[in-house]
Design a protein around this motif. Structure first.
Motif, PDB file in Angstrom:
ATOM      1  N   GLU A   4      -6.953  22.583 -26.533  1.00 35.06           N
ATOM      2  CA  GLU A   4      -5.589  22.046 -26.469  1.00 35.06           C
ATOM      3  C   GLU A   4      -4.553  23.166 -26.460  1.00 35.06           C
ATOM      4  O   GLU A   4      -3.369  22.899 -26.333  1.00 35.06           O
ATOM      5  CB  GLU A   4      -5.324  21.145 -27.677  1.00 35.06           C
ATOM      6  CG  GLU A   4      -6.392  20.094 -27.946  1.00 35.06           C
ATOM      7  CD  GLU A   4      -6.423  19.023 -26.886  1.00 35.06           C
ATOM      8  OE1 GLU A   4      -5.329  18.612 -26.462  1.00 35.06           O
ATOM      9  OE2 GLU A   4      -7.519  18.632 -26.459  1.00 35.06           O
ATOM     10  N   SER A   5      -4.995  24.405 -26.649  1.00 29.69           N
ATOM     11  CA  SER A   5      -4.031  25.498 -26.810  1.00 29.69           C
ATOM     12  C   SER A   5      -3.420  25.929 -25.490  1.00 29.69           C
ATOM     13  O   SER A   5      -4.033  25.796 -24.432  1.00 29.69           O
ATOM     14  CB  SER A   5      -4.691  26.720 -27.435  1.00 29.69           C
ATOM     15  OG  SER A   5      -5.279  26.390 -28.644  1.00 29.69           O
ATOM     16  N   ARG A   6      -2.213  26.454 -25.566  1.00 26.19           N
ATOM     17  CA  ARG A   6      -1.532  27.010 -24.411  1.00 26.19           C
ATOM     18  C   ARG A   6      -0.973  28.365 -24.806  1.00 26.19           C
ATOM     19  O   ARG A   6      -0.510  28.529 -25.933  1.00 26.19           O
ATOM     20  CB  ARG A   6      -0.368  26.105 -23.975  1.00 26.19           C
ATOM     21  CG  ARG A   6      -0.785  24.696 -23.569  1.00 26.19           C
ATOM     22  CD  ARG A   6      -1.545  24.691 -22.243  1.00 26.19           C
ATOM     23  NE  ARG A   6      -1.886  23.341 -21.825  1.00 26.19           N
ATOM     24  CZ  ARG A   6      -3.001  22.721 -22.189  1.00 26.19           C
ATOM     25  NH1 ARG A   6      -3.877  23.336 -22.959  1.00 26.19           N
ATOM     26  NH2 ARG A   6      -3.250  21.494 -21.778  1.00 26.19           N
ATOM     27  N   LEU A   7      -1.025  29.287 -23.877  1.00 26.55           N
ATOM     28  CA  LEU A   7      -0.390  30.579 -24.113  1.00 26.55           C
ATOM     29  C   LEU A   7       0.996  30.526 -23.483  1.00 26.55           C
ATOM     30  O   LEU A   7       1.124  30.258 -22.287  1.00 26.55           O
ATOM     31  CB  LEU A   7      -1.230  31.701 -23.512  1.00 26.55           C
ATOM     32  CG  LEU A   7      -0.727  33.099 -23.844  1.00 26.55           C
ATOM     33  CD1 LEU A   7      -0.916  33.393 -25.331  1.00 26.55           C
ATOM     34  CD2 LEU A   7      -1.458  34.146 -23.015  1.00 26.55           C
ATOM     35  N   LEU A   8       2.008  30.741 -24.292  1.00 31.25           N
ATOM     36  CA  LEU A   8       3.386  30.699 -23.811  1.00 31.25           C
ATOM     37  C   LEU A   8       3.901  32.123 -23.659  1.00 31.25           C
ATOM     38  O   LEU A   8       3.803  32.930 -24.592  1.00 31.25           O
ATOM     39  CB  LEU A   8       4.246  29.923 -24.823  1.00 31.25           C
ATOM     40  CG  LEU A   8       5.749  29.858 -24.550  1.00 31.25           C
ATOM     41  CD1 LEU A   8       6.038  29.110 -23.255  1.00 31.25           C
ATOM     42  CD2 LEU A   8       6.459  29.192 -25.719  1.00 31.25           C
ATOM     43  N   LEU A   9       4.408  32.437 -22.466  1.00 37.01           N
ATOM     44  CA  LEU A   9       5.002  33.752 -22.211  1.00 37.01           C
ATOM     45  C   LEU A   9       6.459  33.547 -21.843  1.00 37.01           C
ATOM     46  O   LEU A   9       6.774  32.626 -21.078  1.00 37.01           O
ATOM     47  CB  LEU A   9       4.290  34.449 -21.041  1.00 37.01           C
ATOM     48  CG  LEU A   9       2.787  34.688 -21.163  1.00 37.01           C
ATOM     49  CD1 LEU A   9       2.245  35.279 -19.855  1.00 37.01           C
ATOM     50  CD2 LEU A   9       2.495  35.621 -22.322  1.00 37.01           C
ATOM     51  N   LEU A  10       7.324  34.384 -22.370  1.00 36.80           N
ATOM     52  CA  LEU A  10       8.728  34.284 -21.979  1.00 36.80           C
ATOM     53  C   LEU A  10       9.447  35.600 -22.237  1.00 36.80           C
ATOM     54  O   LEU A  10       8.934  36.464 -22.948  1.00 36.80           O
ATOM     55  CB  LEU A  10       9.422  33.150 -22.735  1.00 36.80           C
ATOM     56  CG  LEU A  10       9.449  33.195 -24.267  1.00 36.80           C
ATOM     57  CD1 LEU A  10      10.619  34.039 -24.781  1.00 36.80           C
ATOM     58  CD2 LEU A  10       9.538  31.785 -24.819  1.00 36.80           C
ATOM     59  N   ALA A  30      17.789  27.974 -25.822  1.00 31.13           N
ATOM     60  CA  ALA A  30      17.946  28.942 -26.926  1.00 31.13           C
ATOM     61  C   ALA A  30      17.977  30.380 -26.409  1.00 31.13           C
ATOM     62  O   ALA A  30      18.078  31.319 -27.193  1.00 31.13           O
ATOM     63  CB  ALA A  30      16.823  28.763 -27.934  1.00 31.13           C
ATOM     64  N   GLY A  31      17.838  30.563 -25.082  1.00 31.29           N
ATOM     65  CA  GLY A  31      18.002  31.900 -24.523  1.00 31.29           C
ATOM     66  C   GLY A  31      16.787  32.476 -23.821  1.00 31.29           C
ATOM     67  O   GLY A  31      16.801  33.635 -23.410  1.00 31.29           O
ATOM     68  N   ALA A  32      15.722  31.712 -23.664  1.00 37.98           N
ATOM     69  CA  ALA A  32      14.517  32.244 -23.018  1.00 37.98           C
ATOM     70  C   ALA A  32      14.646  32.206 -21.499  1.00 37.98           C
ATOM     71  O   ALA A  32      15.338  31.359 -20.940  1.00 37.98           O
ATOM     72  CB  ALA A  32      13.302  31.438 -23.458  1.00 37.98           C
ATOM     73  N   ARG A  33      13.978  33.177 -20.824  1.00 37.15           N
ATOM     74  CA  ARG A  33      13.924  33.192 -19.353  1.00 37.15           C
ATOM     75  C   ARG A  33      12.483  33.461 -18.930  1.00 37.15           C
ATOM     76  O   ARG A  33      11.659  33.856 -19.748  1.00 37.15           O
ATOM     77  CB  ARG A  33      14.805  34.320 -18.799  1.00 37.15           C
ATOM     78  CG  ARG A  33      16.289  34.165 -19.081  1.00 37.15           C
ATOM     79  CD  ARG A  33      17.052  35.329 -18.504  1.00 37.15           C
ATOM     80  NE  ARG A  33      16.693  36.604 -19.134  1.00 37.15           N
ATOM     81  CZ  ARG A  33      16.009  37.565 -18.532  1.00 37.15           C
ATOM     82  NH1 ARG A  33      15.620  37.446 -17.274  1.00 37.15           N
ATOM     83  NH2 ARG A  33      15.716  38.679 -19.178  1.00 37.15           N
ATOM     84  N   GLU A  34      12.197  33.275 -17.662  1.00 34.35           N
ATOM     85  CA  GLU A  34      10.880  33.637 -17.114  1.00 34.35           C
ATOM     86  C   GLU A  34       9.744  33.055 -17.957  1.00 34.35           C
ATOM     87  O   GLU A  34       8.897  33.786 -18.462  1.00 34.35           O
ATOM     88  CB  GLU A  34      10.715  35.169 -17.069  1.00 34.35           C
ATOM     89  CG  GLU A  34      11.773  35.897 -16.290  1.00 34.35           C
ATOM     90  CD  GLU A  34      11.650  35.650 -14.793  1.00 34.35           C
ATOM     91  OE1 GLU A  34      10.501  35.563 -14.295  1.00 34.35           O
ATOM     92  OE2 GLU A  34      12.695  35.501 -14.138  1.00 34.35           O
ATOM     93  N   MET A  35       9.745  31.744 -18.132  1.00 34.82           N
ATOM     94  CA  MET A  35       8.760  31.141 -19.026  1.00 34.82           C
ATOM     95  C   MET A  35       7.504  30.730 -18.263  1.00 34.82           C
ATOM     96  O   MET A  35       7.578  30.148 -17.194  1.00 34.82           O
ATOM     97  CB  MET A  35       9.374  29.915 -19.708  1.00 34.82           C
ATOM     98  CG  MET A  35      10.658  30.276 -20.428  1.00 34.82           C
ATOM     99  SD  MET A  35      11.476  28.850 -21.100  1.00 34.82           S
ATOM    100  CE  MET A  35      10.406  28.477 -22.448  1.00 34.82           C
ATOM    101  N   PHE A  36       6.367  31.015 -18.868  1.00 35.87           N
ATOM    102  CA  PHE A  36       5.080  30.612 -18.306  1.00 35.87           C
ATOM    103  C   PHE A  36       4.267  29.910 -19.384  1.00 35.87           C
ATOM    104  O   PHE A  36       4.236  30.350 -20.528  1.00 35.87           O
ATOM    105  CB  PHE A  36       4.268  31.821 -17.839  1.00 35.87           C
ATOM    106  CG  PHE A  36       4.837  32.501 -16.637  1.00 35.87           C
ATOM    107  CD1 PHE A  36       4.486  32.078 -15.354  1.00 35.87           C
ATOM    108  CD2 PHE A  36       5.725  33.559 -16.781  1.00 35.87           C
ATOM    109  CE1 PHE A  36       5.014  32.710 -14.247  1.00 35.87           C
ATOM    110  CE2 PHE A  36       6.257  34.191 -15.680  1.00 35.87           C
ATOM    111  CZ  PHE A  36       5.898  33.771 -14.407  1.00 35.87           C
ATOM    112  N   VAL A  37       3.588  28.815 -19.036  1.00 33.55           N
ATOM    113  CA  VAL A  37       2.655  28.160 -19.951  1.00 33.55           C
ATOM    114  C   VAL A  37       1.275  28.223 -19.308  1.00 33.55           C
ATOM    115  O   VAL A  37       1.072  27.714 -18.215  1.00 33.55           O
ATOM    116  CB  VAL A  37       3.043  26.682 -20.196  1.00 33.55           C
ATOM    117  CG1 VAL A  37       2.056  26.039 -21.159  1.00 33.55           C
ATOM    118  CG2 VAL A  37       4.455  26.593 -20.734  1.00 33.55           C
TER     119      VAL A  37
END
Ligand code: PRP
Ligand code: ZN
Length: 297
Positions: free
Chosen positions: A223-229, A282-289
């Protein structure tokens, strides 16, 4: 009989658990050669073979030592334990597997005024789970008749052979189609890995231990996801507060932009569009899941 040196897993030949069980084993690095319409599938990479059988036969095959492990519903395992008594003693639930979730429930005709178990006293209840139903009735202190049927339990009230039923409910569609309603839950069930209390003291035991470790890794990350931002340092606190579960995020510098950081976080479950949109505000950009495939702690 020559002792087996390969591990043998029993699973449902065709049914609701078949596809997810095969998928889980594949994620654990197990692949099989034989076509699936056969009873026996030979393991290619690891010394682990599959036996494809009726789900109700799985606990017995393990208890008899024909198979070492089984992927089976908790409802089937517990029913076998109650029916087989001492013969089932070495059998245990090694891991819950998180798929095939359903409930073993009492259902009554839609127009019934059922509110509590004692209203079942003196009624006839049709089920394929006489052991689990009998035990539940005893703990409730209710004396009811148990009508054991192998299948099509849901039509018993309409046929007049029972007043209520005790059967598996997943979507609830079967109950609605038969003008029944769920009245009480006896057991929350899901697919489990069933096996012996103690590992065999040979290569099979070693393989089983390895398999359990891989399973834990797969289940943990399924169920896990790696979030990059990316974000500026100033926004990090606000963003971190919004991250859905999991351990502390890792922060990495962004080349040429001293005020910017890249954040990497393992999230415990799905990351929804709504959550992403909030994190972006909240200020995040370039988000990847990204889905997580494997994990070895
Ligand atoms: C189970 C159970 C119900 C149905 C419930 O049968 O006996 O009939 O599923 O599911 P639902 O709430 O989504 O309608 P299954 O299809 O496993 O077949 P079986 O009874 O022949 O084992
Ligand atoms: Zn079945």
């Amino acid at each position: 009989m020559k002792p087996r040196d390969r591990l043998r897993i029993a699973m449902q030949k065709s049914g609701r658990l078949t596809e997810p069980a095969l998928d889980l084993l594949k994620r654990c690095g197990l692949t099989f050669r034989q076509s699936r319409d056969k009873l026996f599938c030979f393991g290619e990479g690891e010394p682990v073979d599959l036996l494809l059988v009726r789900d109700d036969d799985i606990p017995g095959l393990i208890a008899q030592g024909v198979c070492d492990l089984g992927i089976v519903g908790r409802n089937v395992l517990d029913e076998f334990r109650l029916a087989a008594g001492r013969e089932a003693e070495p059998l245990t639930e090694l891991r819950p597997l998180g798929f095939g979730r359903c409930r073993l429930s009492i259902a009554v005709p839609q127009e019934s005024d059922y509110r509590e178990p004692r209203q079942l006293a003196g009624l006839r209840i049709a089920t394929s789970y006489p052991g689990l139903l009998g035990e539940w009735l005893r703990t409730q202190g209710v004396d009811a008749g148990v009508v054991t049927l192998a299948g099509s339990v849901e039509i018993a009230p309409r046929l007049g052979t029972a007043d209520a039923i005790c059967d598996l409910v997943q979507s609830g569609g079967t109950l609605v189609a038969n003008q029944l309603r769920e009245a009480d839950v006896l057991l929350e069930s899901e697919a489990v890995l069933a096996g012996p209390q103690a590992l065999p003291a040979d290569e099979r035991g070693d393989m089983l231990e390895l398999l359990l470790k891989r399973l834990d890794g797969v289940i943990q990350v399924r169920e896990s996801r790696l979030l990059l931002l990316q974000a500026s340092r100033g926004a990090l606190d606000a963003i971190t507060r919004l991250l859905p579960g999991g351990p502390q995020p890792t922060l990495l510098p962004v080349a040429g932009q001293p005020d910017q950081l890249m954040l990497q976080a393992l999230c415990a479950g799905e990351v929804s569009w709504r959550q992403l949109e909030e994190i972006k505000r909240a200020g995040a950009r370039e988000m990847f899941v990204l889905p997580v495939e494997k994990m070895l702690a």
